[in-house]
Scaffold this active site. Structure first.
Site, PDB file in Angstrom:
ATOM      1  N   GLY A 297     -78.217 -24.147   6.075  1.00  0.00           N
ATOM      2  CA  GLY A 297     -77.890 -23.308   4.916  1.00  0.00           C
ATOM      3  C   GLY A 297     -76.384 -23.108   4.809  1.00  0.00           C
ATOM      4  CG  HIS A 298     -74.224 -20.964   7.874  1.00  0.00           C
ATOM      5  ND1 HIS A 298     -75.057 -20.861   8.970  1.00  0.00           N
ATOM      6  CD2 HIS A 298     -73.951 -19.691   7.492  1.00  0.00           C
ATOM      7  CE1 HIS A 298     -75.261 -19.586   9.247  1.00  0.00           C
ATOM      8  NE2 HIS A 298     -74.620 -18.850   8.360  1.00  0.00           N
TER       9      HIS A 298
ATOM     10  CG  MET B 104     -82.767 -23.232   6.954  1.00  0.00           C
ATOM     11  SD  MET B 104     -81.748 -24.574   7.523  1.00  0.00           S
ATOM     12  CE  MET B 104     -82.960 -25.887   7.464  1.00  0.00           C
TER      13      MET B 104
ATOM     14  NE  ARG C  99     -80.179 -10.437  12.133  1.00  0.00           N
ATOM     15  CZ  ARG C  99     -79.251 -10.105  11.226  1.00  0.00           C
ATOM     16  NH1 ARG C  99     -79.280 -10.647  10.033  1.00  0.00           N
ATOM     17  NH2 ARG C  99     -78.296  -9.235  11.523  1.00  0.00           N
TER      18      ARG C  99
HETATM   19  P1  AMP Z   1     -74.321 -15.299   7.608  1.00  0.00           P
HETATM   20  O1  AMP Z   1     -73.710 -16.167   8.653  1.00  0.00           O
HETATM   21  O2  AMP Z   1     -75.776 -15.045   7.809  1.00  0.00           O
HETATM   22  O3  AMP Z   1     -73.521 -14.047   7.338  1.00  0.00           O
HETATM   23  O4  AMP Z   1     -74.254 -16.129   6.259  1.00  0.00           O
HETATM   24  C1  AMP Z   1     -73.036 -16.649   5.788  1.00  0.00           C
HETATM   25  C2  AMP Z   1     -73.239 -17.154   4.382  1.00  0.00           C
HETATM   26  O5  AMP Z   1     -74.259 -18.170   4.413  1.00  0.00           O
HETATM   27  C3  AMP Z   1     -73.745 -16.083   3.417  1.00  0.00           C
HETATM   28  O6  AMP Z   1     -73.113 -16.274   2.161  1.00  0.00           O
HETATM   29  C4  AMP Z   1     -75.222 -16.339   3.347  1.00  0.00           C
HETATM   30  O7  AMP Z   1     -75.809 -15.917   2.131  1.00  0.00           O
HETATM   31  C5  AMP Z   1     -75.249 -17.849   3.462  1.00  0.00           C
HETATM   32  N1  AMP Z   1     -76.559 -18.312   3.922  1.00  0.00           N
HETATM   33  C6  AMP Z   1     -77.240 -17.902   5.021  1.00  0.00           C
HETATM   34  N2  AMP Z   1     -78.443 -18.508   5.077  1.00  0.00           N
HETATM   35  C7  AMP Z   1     -78.521 -19.313   3.989  1.00  0.00           C
HETATM   36  C8  AMP Z   1     -79.522 -20.194   3.468  1.00  0.00           C
HETATM   37  N3  AMP Z   1     -80.696 -20.367   4.087  1.00  0.00           N
HETATM   38  N4  AMP Z   1     -79.251 -20.854   2.328  1.00  0.00           N
HETATM   39  C9  AMP Z   1     -78.075 -20.686   1.677  1.00  0.00           C
HETATM   40  N5  AMP Z   1     -77.086 -19.861   2.111  1.00  0.00           N
HETATM   41  C10 AMP Z   1     -77.308 -19.188   3.242  1.00  0.00           C
END
Ligand code: AMP
Length: 282
Positions: A36-37, A184, A187
């Protein structure tokens, strides 16, 4: 690819790029990168000359009883993935470098941050807004890319950026999913094999509700019950934190799906809190 931990060096680096006329895209993350990232990095890469990825588990967005200490981390692996997906610079500071001991300024968008995740995570979005505003101030990116998985976060950051004239184009990207539909998330590694096997029921519940809307059921009370009944049947041990129908930008509750409506959910699967959402169109 450059790795920096010092905020001042990030500032200098980005300043030098701007002086050369290069545009900058920023993707803020908390690391433990997944596909996702990476989908955000790939897209961001097409939007600017240079890609900055931040990896920072921001303490101010975690509540006292949340998973700050056990949030998964793997910087060496993250650096490889970021490099392979076009990052020019990874900014991975320590918390002490990001917050002065007497840090006292906060950014908040309370009207959008009170409901949904904000209701069970008080102060969360204040921490998010503050760290994103700091990252914007340091890197001064032209564009910043966020995922729609955290829809409320995206809506809040859009509003913050607009209302404070931060001069950054905020871009949202679709939720990237496992082949079985589970959104995704860093966690997901906490799920036991049994929980992981059942977790796609969350996405199935969202799709079920979408199908009902398409068949003409517009009453959010009945739609919400449909989702909860589906989870009760398919995801043993799950507890719905919230399952709400809201206006996609204002995030205010709606009673009928007679205009585009966001159906957003948070579900505890064992100890793990998972979020997902779907935009319902009529
Ligand atoms: P995080 O590391 O969880 O703070 O996420 C960093 C960025 O990645 C944020 O903008 C989230 O919305 C995005 N993100 C996390 N998981 C996904 C996913 N499955 N699909 C798309 N973007 C994601």
């Amino acid at each position: 690819m450059e790795l920096l931990a010092d905020p001042n060096l990030l500032k200098q680096h980005c300043h030098a790029w701007r002086a050369q006329g290069l545009s900058i895209a920023l993707v803020p993350t908390m690391g433990f990168l997944h596909a996702g990232h990476l989908s955000l990095f790939d897209h961001a890469r097409t939007l600017a000359d240079r890609l900055v990825v931040s990896i920072f588990v921001n303490p101010t967005q975690f509540g006292p009883n949340e998973d700050l200490d056990r949030y998964p981390r793997d910087l060496p692996r993250d650096l490889e993935l970021a490099a392979a997906h076009g990052a020019d610079l990874v900014f991975a500071p320590e918390a002490q470098a990001m917050y002065h001991p007497d840090h006292a300024a906060w950014v908040d968008v309370p009207e959008l941050g009170r409901g949904l995740c904000g209701a069970s995570r008080p102060g969360h979005f204040r921490g998010v807004c503050t760290v994103v505003a700091k990252l914007f101030g340091l890197a001064r990116p032209d564009v910043a890319v966020f995922g729609e998985k955290d829809w409320q976060q995206l809506a809040i950051i859009r509003r913050m950026t607009r209302d404070l004239e931060l001069g950054v184009t905020v871009v949202g990207r679709p939720i990237f999913r496992e082949p079985d539909g589970l959104a995704m998330s860093s966690r997901n590694v906490y799920l036991t094999p049994g929980e992981r096997a059942e977790a796609p029921a969350i996405r199935q519940g969202l799709v079920l509700v979408q199908g009902a809307v398409r068949s003409g059921e517009l009453d959010v009370g009945r739609l919400g019950l449909m989702f909860r009944a589906h989870l009760a049947e398919k995801l043993s041990g799950a507890r719905v934190d919230y399952a709400e129908f809201v206006h996609p930008e204002a995030l205010s509750p709606v009673v009928r799906v007679d205009a585009p409506t966001l159906f957003a959910v948070a579900v505890f699967v064992g100890r793990v809190r998972l979020i997902d959402n779907i935009l319902l169109e009529v």
